[in-house]
Design an enzyme around this catalytic site. Sequence first.
Site, PDB file in Angstrom:
ATOM      1  N   LYS A  54       0.836  -1.204   0.000  1.00 51.71           N
ATOM      2  CA  LYS A  54       0.000   0.000   0.000  1.00 51.71           C
ATOM      3  C   LYS A  54       0.873   1.256   0.000  1.00 51.71           C
ATOM      4  CE  LYS A  54      -3.720  -2.540   2.238  1.00 51.71           C
ATOM      5  NZ  LYS A  54      -4.487  -2.913   3.423  1.00 51.71           N
ATOM      6  N   GLN A  98      -4.393  -1.516   9.567  1.00 51.24           N
ATOM      7  CA  GLN A  98      -4.317  -2.857   8.978  1.00 51.24           C
ATOM      8  C   GLN A  98      -4.891  -3.894   9.947  1.00 51.24           C
ATOM      9  OE1 GLN A  98      -3.466  -3.466   5.849  1.00 51.24           O
ATOM     10  NE2 GLN A  98      -3.745  -5.659   6.045  1.00 51.24           N
ATOM     11  N   ASP A 121     -10.887   2.676   4.100  1.00 51.81           N
ATOM     12  CA  ASP A 121     -11.215   1.252   3.991  1.00 51.81           C
ATOM     13  C   ASP A 121     -12.715   1.055   3.774  1.00 51.81           C
ATOM     14  OD1 ASP A 121      -9.286  -0.793   4.065  1.00 51.81           O
ATOM     15  OD2 ASP A 121      -8.858  -0.425   6.183  1.00 51.81           O
TER      16      ASP A 121
HETATM   17  N1  GUN Z   1      -6.832  -7.000   6.197  1.00 49.81           N
HETATM   18  C1  GUN Z   1      -7.231  -7.760   5.159  1.00 49.81           C
HETATM   19  N2  GUN Z   1      -7.842  -6.999   4.218  1.00 49.81           N
HETATM   20  C2  GUN Z   1      -7.831  -5.731   4.686  1.00 49.81           C
HETATM   21  C3  GUN Z   1      -8.298  -4.493   4.169  1.00 49.81           C
HETATM   22  O1  GUN Z   1      -8.887  -4.403   3.089  1.00 49.81           O
HETATM   23  N3  GUN Z   1      -8.070  -3.408   4.951  1.00 49.81           N
HETATM   24  C4  GUN Z   1      -7.457  -3.485   6.156  1.00 49.81           C
HETATM   25  N4  GUN Z   1      -7.296  -2.358   6.863  1.00 49.81           N
HETATM   26  N5  GUN Z   1      -7.006  -4.615   6.671  1.00 49.81           N
HETATM   27  C5  GUN Z   1      -7.193  -5.734   5.933  1.00 49.81           C
END
Ligand code: GUN
Length: 284
Positions: A54, A98, A121
């Site tokens: 990311k 995350q 998100d």
């Molecule tokens: N963990 C697995 N997928 C995601 C996601 O799309 N966003 C976040 N913040 N954590 C995750």
Amino acid sequence: MSARLIDGKAVAQTIQVGLQARIAERASRGLKAPALATVLVGEDPASQIYVRNKRRTCETLGIRSVPIHLDAGIDNAELLATIDRLNADDSVDGILVQLPLPRQLDATTVIERIRPDKDVDGFHPYNLGRLAQRLPTLRPCTPYGVIELLRSTGESFHGKRAVVVGASNIVGRPMGLELLLAGCTTTVCHRFTRDLAAEVARAEIVVVAVGKPGLVRGEWIAPGATVIDVGMNRNADGSLSGDVEFAPAAERAAWITPVPGGVGPMTVTMLMSNTLKAAESRAA
Ligand code: GUN
């Protein structure tokens, strides 16, 4: 194989080129770069890889990355204080925490603490509620990316029978809302679904997000269906496979996503899209 492949890398690349141009155009008008804060708690190896990806994509597109790494042992109050600080920081447009979080931390409280207009998100109940009411704002990245993949096939959604396998908060449930918004007759299957094979066999669009390799058998797929596999399972030999038995499903489907190279590249791309959107709406 008779199915056509949906190339997630190519679709993601096309969207990223568009985002990059919009970000550059903002810069040419003297606007600051959009900024995304990524909060990683602890050392979970998979989370470290996702967060690194990311942050790198931010840099590629001209988004300012604000990396925050917190100790695995922090308590809820410390994490909430970090969120409060980022919520109040005018130079930060998007906040991503995350998941999963270490056991002592409560993800629900954390997600609800993020300002909805910085919730890139799309996990905050405000943003999910907006999606449920056909007023999407910041949309959950993976389901939003799946919609873009389906759109890329050029097939229409209206009135199609769509079946989602998996009902998680992150993918399955919002995926159901997205497909409903797109005009599909939508069914969401889960661990209590009595006859999964029969549900899948009725579907013209199948989206699978469970995390069990080969859960959906190729012979269940209706001829001509579109199959989107969100699963990302690590095999003993280090390779990746999805939740759908790929080869026999591809014999029957009209369109199918590969794993890797299908949904994976879209999640990070839609996160970037949400970050730009958050920046644009804050400036407005
Ligand atoms: N963990 C697995 N997928 C995601 C996601 O799309 N966003 C976040 N913040 N954590 C995750």
